[in-house]
Scaffold this active site. Structure first.
Site, short mmCIF file in Angstrom:
data_model
loop_
_atom_site.label_atom_id
_atom_site.label_comp_id
_atom_site.label_asym_id
_atom_site.label_seq_id
_atom_site.Cartn_x
_atom_site.Cartn_y
_atom_site.Cartn_z
CB SER A 100 42.18 35.27 29.86
OG SER A 100 42.93 34.25 30.04
CD GLU A 193 41.66 38.05 34.46
OE1 GLU A 193 42.02 37.10 35.25
OE2 GLU A 193 42.63 38.10 33.34
CG HIS A 255 39.40 33.54 34.38
ND1 HIS A 255 41.00 34.32 34.59
CD2 HIS A 255 40.24 32.76 33.33
CE1 HIS A 255 41.88 34.18 33.49
NE2 HIS A 255 41.10 33.23 32.79
#
Length: 288
Positions: A100, A193, A255
């Site tokens: 992330s 992502e 996630h």
């Protein structure tokens, strides 16, 4: 291993549960000072920028730690990049784990030849609690060459075979690095992502990367999870299929509770028809 918090604040109870999984592997866990310190004025940061950067440096340069785990993502890494000497860090190779917002650290490390792990973090209770994802992370850390395929349940979008070093990570962080001192466009296979990005925002981010030439040397694309959003598949296909490179999507990277760890910076071979992503361990040393 050391736990650092380069981004957002940590809930102590989540860190306690998460690190327990790591201790079950026989790891001794040390939580660095600023992880639970808090920021005096900005509650979305784990601590002051220089303190978070200092923790990262101290943990990395301590040879007693074979790995450095990030506690969580959120926001904050970009604020501390100016305080990080990446050449100093890569001189002492070791495993570095996170995803992330942590993409902002993976990118300059991978660009300097270090292999890092995009995967579950120390306070990621749901992800470390997933047996399949936890085992992938454990295998990469302790038996990397036992991992022979990095995909699970992928769908073919564009047929073909591609090779190159695996790069990428969080789409928003990749786009926001353009024009900064740590900007390092990839040459090889990329994984993408994100979370909480509506379709039009994903469109904007991909368009930014396309217009900046970020995909010019990309040989293949692995589309991971775009969590808490709808119609992402249509946008991604419309923007990226015209590149004509081998591409798969619906990969459990991101996630969701199942977050398959992957070695960024490592040479890989993507076979989109067979839906396999093979790590070429002989092509580069492991991260530590």
């Amino acid at each position: 291993m050391a736990v650092v918090a380069p981004s957002g604040p940590i809930r102590p109870e989540r860190l306690e549960i998460g690190t327990q999984y790591l201790k079950e592997w026989g790891l001794e866990v040390e939580v660095m000072p600023s992880v639970l310190a808090g920021h005096e004025g900005l509650d979305y940061l784990a601590a002051e920028d220089k303190a978070r950067a200092e923790d990262l440096r101290n943990a990395w340069l301590d040879s007693s730690f074979p790995a450095v785990f990030c506690a969580r993502g959120g926001y904050g890494v970009q604020r501390m990049l100016e305080y990080v000497d990446f050449d100093e860090l890569v001189a002492l190779p070791k495993w570095f784990v996170g995803f992330s917002d942590i993409t902002a650290l993976h990118e300059p490390l991978n660009a300097r030849g270090l292999v890092t792990i995009h995967g579950p973090m120390a306070a990621g209770v749901e992800q470390l609690g997933n047996a399949v994802g936890r085992e992938r992370l454990r295998a990469l850390l302790f038996e990397p060459q036992s991992v022979t395929d990095l995909l699970d349940g992928a769908l073919t979008v564009v047929d073909g075979v591609a090779e190159g070093r695996l790069r990428g990570g969080n789409l928003a962080l990749l786009a926001s690095s353009i024009g900064t001192p740590t900007y390092a466009p990839p040459a090889g296979v990329v994984v993408l992502e994100d979370v909480n990005e509506d379709a039009y925002r994903v469109d904007r981010l991909l368009t930014q990367l396309l217009r900046a030439g970020w995909f010019d040397q990309v040989t293949g694309i692995v589309v991971g999870d775009f969590s808490e959003a709808s119609d992402i598949e249509v946008v991604v296909a419309e923007r990226l299929e015209p590149l004509g490179v081998p591409m798969v999507d619906s990969v459990a990277i991101g996630h969701e509770a199942l977050n398959l760890a992957v070695p960024l910076g490592l040479p890989v071979r993507l076979d989109a028809a067979a839906r396999t992503l093979t790590p070429l361990w002989s092509g580069a040393p492991a991260g530590r």
